[in-house]
Design a protein around this motif. Structure first.
Motif, mmCIF file in Angstrom:
data_model
loop_
_atom_site.group_PDB
_atom_site.id
_atom_site.type_symbol
_atom_site.label_atom_id
_atom_site.label_comp_id
_atom_site.label_asym_id
_atom_site.label_seq_id
_atom_site.Cartn_x
_atom_site.Cartn_y
_atom_site.Cartn_z
ATOM 1 N N SER A 12 -17.651 13.794 -27.076
ATOM 2 C CA SER A 12 -16.985 14.912 -26.161
ATOM 3 C C SER A 12 -17.810 15.309 -25.240
ATOM 4 O O SER A 12 -17.546 15.387 -23.982
ATOM 5 C CB SER A 12 -16.962 16.114 -27.266
ATOM 6 O OG SER A 12 -15.914 16.213 -28.101
ATOM 7 N N GLU A 13 -19.240 15.180 -25.284
ATOM 8 C CA GLU A 13 -20.265 15.238 -24.425
ATOM 9 C C GLU A 13 -20.077 14.350 -23.250
ATOM 10 O O GLU A 13 -20.181 14.550 -22.159
ATOM 11 C CB GLU A 13 -21.620 15.203 -24.922
ATOM 12 C CG GLU A 13 -22.643 15.828 -24.058
ATOM 13 C CD GLU A 13 -24.015 15.812 -24.699
ATOM 14 O OE1 GLU A 13 -25.001 15.703 -23.873
ATOM 15 O OE2 GLU A 13 -24.162 15.507 -25.977
ATOM 16 N N LEU A 14 -19.793 13.032 -23.766
ATOM 17 C CA LEU A 14 -19.897 11.810 -22.759
ATOM 18 C C LEU A 14 -18.505 11.885 -22.003
ATOM 19 O O LEU A 14 -18.645 11.781 -20.807
ATOM 20 C CB LEU A 14 -19.952 10.603 -23.380
ATOM 21 C CG LEU A 14 -21.372 10.136 -24.282
ATOM 22 C CD1 LEU A 14 -20.964 8.872 -24.945
ATOM 23 C CD2 LEU A 14 -22.352 10.008 -23.208
ATOM 24 N N GLU A 15 -17.499 12.239 -22.686
ATOM 25 C CA GLU A 15 -16.337 12.262 -21.839
ATOM 26 C C GLU A 15 -16.348 13.514 -20.897
ATOM 27 O O GLU A 15 -15.802 13.435 -19.758
ATOM 28 C CB GLU A 15 -15.172 12.764 -23.006
ATOM 29 C CG GLU A 15 -14.616 11.466 -23.670
ATOM 30 C CD GLU A 15 -13.945 11.790 -24.842
ATOM 31 O OE1 GLU A 15 -12.990 10.829 -25.243
ATOM 32 O OE2 GLU A 15 -13.518 12.991 -25.212
ATOM 33 N N ALA A 16 -16.801 14.498 -21.360
ATOM 34 C CA ALA A 16 -16.988 15.673 -20.331
ATOM 35 C C ALA A 16 -17.914 15.301 -18.976
ATOM 36 O O ALA A 16 -17.819 15.697 -17.892
ATOM 37 C CB ALA A 16 -17.489 17.006 -20.892
ATOM 38 N N GLY B 298 -18.199 12.227 -18.010
ATOM 39 C CA GLY B 298 -17.408 11.116 -17.425
ATOM 40 C C GLY B 298 -18.249 9.772 -17.615
ATOM 41 O O GLY B 298 -18.170 8.750 -16.796
ATOM 42 N N MET B 299 -18.938 9.770 -18.670
ATOM 43 C CA MET B 299 -19.860 8.756 -18.799
ATOM 44 C C MET B 299 -19.154 7.485 -19.973
ATOM 45 O O MET B 299 -17.820 7.814 -20.230
ATOM 46 C CB MET B 299 -21.246 9.168 -19.597
ATOM 47 C CG MET B 299 -21.802 9.976 -18.580
ATOM 48 S SD MET B 299 -23.502 10.810 -19.336
ATOM 49 C CE MET B 299 -24.471 9.212 -19.482
ATOM 50 N N ASN B 300 -19.791 6.552 -19.890
ATOM 51 C CA ASN B 300 -19.584 5.384 -20.947
ATOM 52 C C ASN B 300 -19.367 5.779 -22.084
ATOM 53 O O ASN B 300 -20.282 6.136 -22.662
ATOM 54 C CB ASN B 300 -20.224 4.151 -20.672
ATOM 55 C CG ASN B 300 -19.560 2.881 -21.270
ATOM 56 O OD1 ASN B 300 -18.837 2.835 -21.994
ATOM 57 N ND2 ASN B 300 -19.867 1.649 -20.811
ATOM 58 N N THR B 301 -18.230 5.561 -22.809
ATOM 59 C CA THR B 301 -17.928 6.054 -24.314
ATOM 60 C C THR B 301 -17.815 4.905 -25.139
ATOM 61 O O THR B 301 -17.407 4.988 -26.523
ATOM 62 C CB THR B 301 -16.799 6.962 -24.280
ATOM 63 O OG1 THR B 301 -15.642 6.343 -23.783
ATOM 64 C CG2 THR B 301 -16.848 8.186 -23.528
ATOM 65 N N ARG B 302 -17.652 3.626 -24.664
ATOM 66 C CA ARG B 302 -17.436 2.478 -25.640
ATOM 67 C C ARG B 302 -18.277 2.281 -26.741
ATOM 68 O O ARG B 302 -17.819 1.938 -27.832
ATOM 69 C CB ARG B 302 -17.296 1.299 -24.598
ATOM 70 C CG ARG B 302 -16.491 1.304 -23.403
ATOM 71 C CD ARG B 302 -16.781 -0.131 -22.833
ATOM 72 N NE ARG B 302 -15.672 0.035 -21.574
ATOM 73 C CZ ARG B 302 -15.560 -1.024 -20.709
ATOM 74 N NH1 ARG B 302 -16.231 -2.312 -21.035
ATOM 75 N NH2 ARG B 302 -14.812 -0.923 -19.688
#
Length: 1055
Positions: free
Chosen positions: A677-681, A683-687
């Motif tokens: 959730s933190e990475l999505e917020a 806009g970072m790479n979540t792969r």
């Protein structure tokens, strides 16, 4: 019965005779004039000493004019202020919410009773509260409350006509009829006014009592009281309730002749009369006609019509009636306090669908980012739960609220309300609905249920709830076990407790850590060491470090502490940490080290003796924490001891005592989700996180979540490795989804042709095929997969092989079962053993073909020197020899040397050849006990030529206990009574262990009763354990057991 014309004539003559009173005179309406009244039950009233005596035995005052009101004693101003404050709170709820709450009302009543004081206005307010201002109370409850109010006011109040008028409004609101003449006579010395007569006629009109209404009108004429619009409206309702629709027009015509205006109240009366008679076409025409004439029904009018429609069960016409609400109301998403109060009333009158229609007529709410999306309709859902509306109806209402967008979390609201109100069956049913809709069910949802069931059912309630969680696929987390389960179960036998948790469907890993923490915190270090050693599962070592230190410092049990450190190092969920070193670091943080390091050095000595080493950072940390005040000698000894157990090759990843964000590969599910959730917020790479989360879900067997993440991976372009696809394939297999598993395997073979599935997945997939009657395809799969790899086999995969063979025996023929075994053995998946070979015998036993079963048994024993399913085979033969009847039949057949006797002898001879003569006697004893042939078994025990080792019999009994065969154990105990070489006490203890595992207090007490009948003296352990079981189930301990327990405790204290 008088006709309408007759009493209209009475009214007409009376009105014309009152020249000084305008027929257009309007009196102020009573507050409850718009309430719904359904079937009115007669209240029996009798005349006794000038008082009205109701069924409830409440007596209404009949003081004469000459009597003076008894003045209450003087009180301090503070008491009056307190009472006024309570009354003000009631008034505030009435004005803001159009309702009061019973608890608040009871507080005021108690204060009035305590002070023996209230003003006239306050007394009237209390009576008024017993109307529909209490929408969540039944009519009977409200009538009981008004009786309580009246009796509370009576000692210090002179009742005026206003009090009796309010009482009439309570009667009307609660559908209570009355005998008019009796009521009026009991009002003395107060005299009824025009409002009193209006209310009496209204009450009679709601009941459809034309006879009494006519009588009251005649009395009014005699007193020259005028006819008012309210009286005519009540007559319209009266005719409607009586089913005389034709007479309604005559009432209306008379009103016109007397030049009474056709007001909204009259239109409302006509509409309600039509509703009572289900004349819906005329009802709509009347409502449209009213609107055309320029009159607008208010919320109160429309709600009265809605309540009437609900009362007659005509739900389908409610929506159209609600369209006549004021335009302002129909444009406002939020429900008004009055309409919400009516909705509550309808729910408690068992009309929840009508209440839902009120919400549906309002526009959809719009939610902002910070708005509470569960607010709209929450009270409706909660009212339904509190009113015990069936769960199917609650499900229908919540589904409508959610699907329409009015309340996206309506089902959560309902579940929360059910939990708060301790409606456990309803809450569980709502959880199932949530699961069916794909809504997440969190472990903490079950915390209130665990607390409730622990109080109601003791330990059994806890186990049943945990079993339900497992059934619903909700994995209990650490807090669920630690805080809401373990405090309410018995730790008399931790090993039995662990088995109970396993029987409830929990894994060892789920329970092991919290159980160890509990035991260590209570100083039971040895017990914690034993369960850690005996049960195989993962341990969250971080959580047990401080409890382990506490246990060690409490007991100084070095040996058990070292065993725990050895075991948890092997069973740690994270093996990349130096857990022994971390434990020593935690030890150094304890205040005791400031004063004395002897305990620490003692532990270091034991660690060295056990050959355990720690990392350099751990040793450095411990040395740095040692206070200098201990002196150079102690410090040198301390340092040297640590250096001796330090191994530079041990590395603890990361800095041990610096808080930092762990790498995703070290995160658990919750941490991964939060990090995602933190990475999505940002806009970072979540792969990387998505890949790790998918692996975690696959590991836990959460297919729904794994699918969701897989879809997300596809959208994000995350590459799914062959290992991840294999994990998804295995999930389909475990969930029995054969078609999806085949598709997943085809995709895996296509994308990664060189990838090889592990042996476990191959065997499990083949097992699923066998269950689907695809035995030949399963064999082909095993054969093809074996060509891609070198088969390792071994004990790890042997249980999977047994499941495959057992499935083949159950769903195939004996030829297919033997062929499957030979295939697995030839490919080195498994080796012949009693367990693996068992299905080859069972395939014959399922068809009751004993001859073929014995032939196969003989073949396997000759080829592999094994005796698979020996006990089951002997039992099957013995039962058949008894023809399923009695032991006497068995004895007869046994003496006749029949074919079955020869089969039994064959099996025993093979047993003797493979295992020796001692095992033959034990096998026969076990089989006779299992089938219940007590005479033969007793004879066998008494035969001096029959010899066996007591420990071997005890091991056999322990196996019976594991299999929960209590009857077999009791048979052995009875038949071995008074034999020196058999410890009967241990057998009874094993039986009690079974009941403890099942939390079966009833059967345990029955066992105790039978022991008394057999004159068996229980052991100290038996007495202690059965008392613990009884107490855990909140049941009284029998006096005989209490005496024995006290006796044992005294004896122990004297030693």
């Amino acid at each position: 019965m008088l006709t309408t014309r007759q009493y209209l004539k009475i009214i007409s003559s009376r009105v014309l005779s009152c020249k000084n009173i305008s027929v257009k005179q309007k009196l102020s309406p009573c507050p409850c004039r718009y309430q719904i009244y359904r079937t009115i039950s007669n209240v029996v009233s009798t005349r006794k000493s000038g008082n009205i005596i109701l069924k409830s035995n409440v007596q209404y005052s009949t003081k004469t004019n000459d009597q003076k009101q008894k003045m209450p004693p003087l009180r301090s101003t503070s008491s009056e202020e307190v009472l006024e404050k309570f009354i003000a709170n009631l008034s505030s709820d009435i004005h803001q919410k159009n309702r009061v709450y019973k608890n608040d009302l009871m507080k005021v009543i108690n204060k009035v009773k305590e002070f023996n004081f209230s003003t006239k206005k306050q007394g009237l307010q209390l009576i008024r509260c017993c109307t529909e201002l209490l929408p969540d109370e039944s009519s009977a409850s409200r009538m009981a409350l008004v009786e309580l109010v009246w009796s509370t006011l009576k000692p210090h109040t002179k009742f005026y006509v206003e009090h009796y008028n309010e009482l009439l409004r309570v009667y009307i609101a609660n559908n209570r009829t009355l005998t008019a003449s009796s009521f009026i006579s009991q009002m003395a010395p107060s005299k009824p006014n025009i409002t009193t007569y209006e209310l009496i006629i209204r009450a009679l009109g709601e009941a459809g009592d034309i006879n009494q209404a006519t009588e009251v009108i005649s009395n009014m004429k005699a007193q020259s009281l005028p006819a008012t619009e309210s009286i005519f409206n009540s007559l319209i309702i009266c005719q409607g309730k009586a089913g005389n629709l034709n007479n309604i027009q005559e009432v209306v015509s008379m009103m016109k002749s007397l030049k009474l205006e056709n007001s909204l109240e009259t239109c409302l009366a006509k509409v309600r009369a039509l509703a009572y008679n289900k004349q819906f076409k005329l009802l709509y025409e009347e409502m449209d006609k009213t609107k055309t004439s320029g009159l607008q029904f208010s919320e109160i009018h429309i709600m009265e019509i809605v309540k009437t429609l609900a009362a007659v069960g005509s739900y389908e016409y409610v929506a159209k009636v609600l369209r006549h609400l004021p335009e302002e109301t129909l444009k406002t998403p939020s429900i008004s306090p009055y309409m919400q109060s009516v909705a509550t009333l309808l729910v408690y009158q068992n009309h929840p669908i009508v209440a839902l229609e009120i919400y549906k007529c309002l526009p959809l709410p719009s939610f902002g980012p910070k708005d509470d999306q569960g607010l709209h309709g929450r009270s409706l859902v909660r009212d339904c739960v509190k009113a015990s509306i069936p769960s199917s109806i609650i499900g229908l209402i919540t589904q409508e609220l959610m699907s329409s967008g009015r309340n996206p979390i309506a089902l959560h609201n309902a579940s929360e309300a059910a939990l708060q109100l301790n409606k456990v069956p309803l809450a569980l049913d709502l959880f199932m609905r949530m699961k069916q809709l794909g809504m997440p069910i969190r472990p903490h949802y079950f915390w209130p249920i665990l607390l409730h069931n622990s109080k109601s059912y003791g330990e059994k309630g806890i186990m049943n709830t945990l079993s339900t969680m497992v059934t619903m696929e909700v994995k209990p987390d650490y807090d669920t076990i630690m805080e809401y389960s373990l405090p309410y179960v018995s730790f008399t036998s931790p090993q039995n407790l662990m088995k109970k948790f396993q029987d409830a469907g929990l894994t060892v890993s789920t329970v092991l850590t919290p159980m160890m923490v509990t035991l260590l915190n209570t100083g039971q270090v040895r017990a914690a060491s034993e369960i850690c050693e005996l049960f195989q599962g993962k341990v969250d070592v971080e959580k047990i470090l401080k409890p382990m230190l506490k246990g060690y410092l409490t007991t100084s049990d070095v040996k058990s502490t070292i065993h725990i450190l050895e075991d948890v190092t092997k069973k740690a969920g994270d093996k990349n940490k130096d857990w022994v070193g971390r434990f020593l670091c935690v030890f150094m943080q304890n205040k005791r080290v400031l004063e004395d390091v002897s305990d620490f050095l003692e532990l270091i000595k034991a660690i060295k003796a056990a050959g355990i080493n720690i990392s350099t950072p751990a040793a450095d940390y411990c040395i740095s924490r040692l206070p200098e005040k201990h002196g150079k000698d102690i410090i040198d000894t301390f340092r040297d001891s640590l250096i001796e157990i330090t191994d530079e090759r041990i590395v603890d990843e990361g800095e041990m005592f610096v808080q930092q964000m762990p790498h995703p590969k070290h995160m658990n599910e919750e941490s991964l989700k939060a990090h995602l959730s933190e990475l999505e917020a940002k806009g970072m790479n979540t792969r990387g996180v998505l890949r790790r989360l998918l692996q975690e879900y696959c590991k836990e067997g959460n297919l729904a979540a794994a699918r969701e993440v897989a879809d997300k991976c596809q959208k994000e372009g995350v590459f799914l490795s062959a290992g991840m696809k294999a994990a998804i394939f295995d999930l389909h297999v475990k969930l029995g989804e054969l078609d999806l598993a085949e598709i997943a395997l085809a995709d895996l073979n296509k994308s990664s042709p060189n990838f090889t599935l592990d042996e476990y997945k191959v065997i499990d997939f083949a097992t699923l095929m066998v269950y689907r009657k695809k035995i030949d395809q399963a064999m082909e799969l095993i054969d093809e997969e074996s060509k891609k790899r070198r088969i390792v086999g071994g004990r790890g995969v042997s249980m999977n092989c047994w499941r495959l063979l057992d499935a083949t025996a159950a769903h195939g023929s004996h030829v297919e079962a033997r062929k499957m075994f030979e295939l697995l053995a030839s490919l080195r998946y498994c080796k012949p053993s009693n367990v693996i070979l068992g299905p080859l015998i069972r395939v014959h036993l399922k068809n009751n073909n004993l001859q073929e079963a014995v032939n196969e048994f003989s073949r396997l024993a000759s080829k592999y020197n094994k005796t698979p399913l020996k006990h089951e085979l002997i039992c099957a033969i013995l039962k058949t020899m008894g023809d399923g009847k009695s032991e006497e039949t068995f004895i007869t057949n046994e003496k006749s040397n029949s074919r079955l006797n020869k089969l039994a002898q064959t099996v025993l001879n093979i047993d003797k050849k493979v295992h020796g003569p001692g095992d033959v006697q034990l096998s026969l004893i076990a089989a006779l006990a299992d089938v219940g042939y007590k005479k033969t078994l007793r004879k066998l025990f008494l035969d001096p030529t029959v010899k066996f080792h007591p420990d071997a019999l005890h091991r056999r009994c322990e196996r019976f206990a594991e299999e929960r065969k209590v009857d077999a154990l009791e048979t052995i105990a009875q038949c071995a009574k008074d034999l020196r070489h058999v410890d009967v006490d241990e057998i009874y203890e094993l039986m009690l262990d079974v009941y403890q595992r099942e939390d079966n207090c009833t059967d345990a007490l029955a066992l105790w009763s039978r022991m008394q009948e057999y004159d068996v003296t229980p052991s100290q352990k038996f007495v202690r354990n059965i008392c613990s079981l009884i107490q855990a189930n909140n049941r009284p301990v029998p006096s005989e057991l209490s005496l024995l327990l006290d006796k044992h405790q005294k004896k122990a204290s004297n030693l």
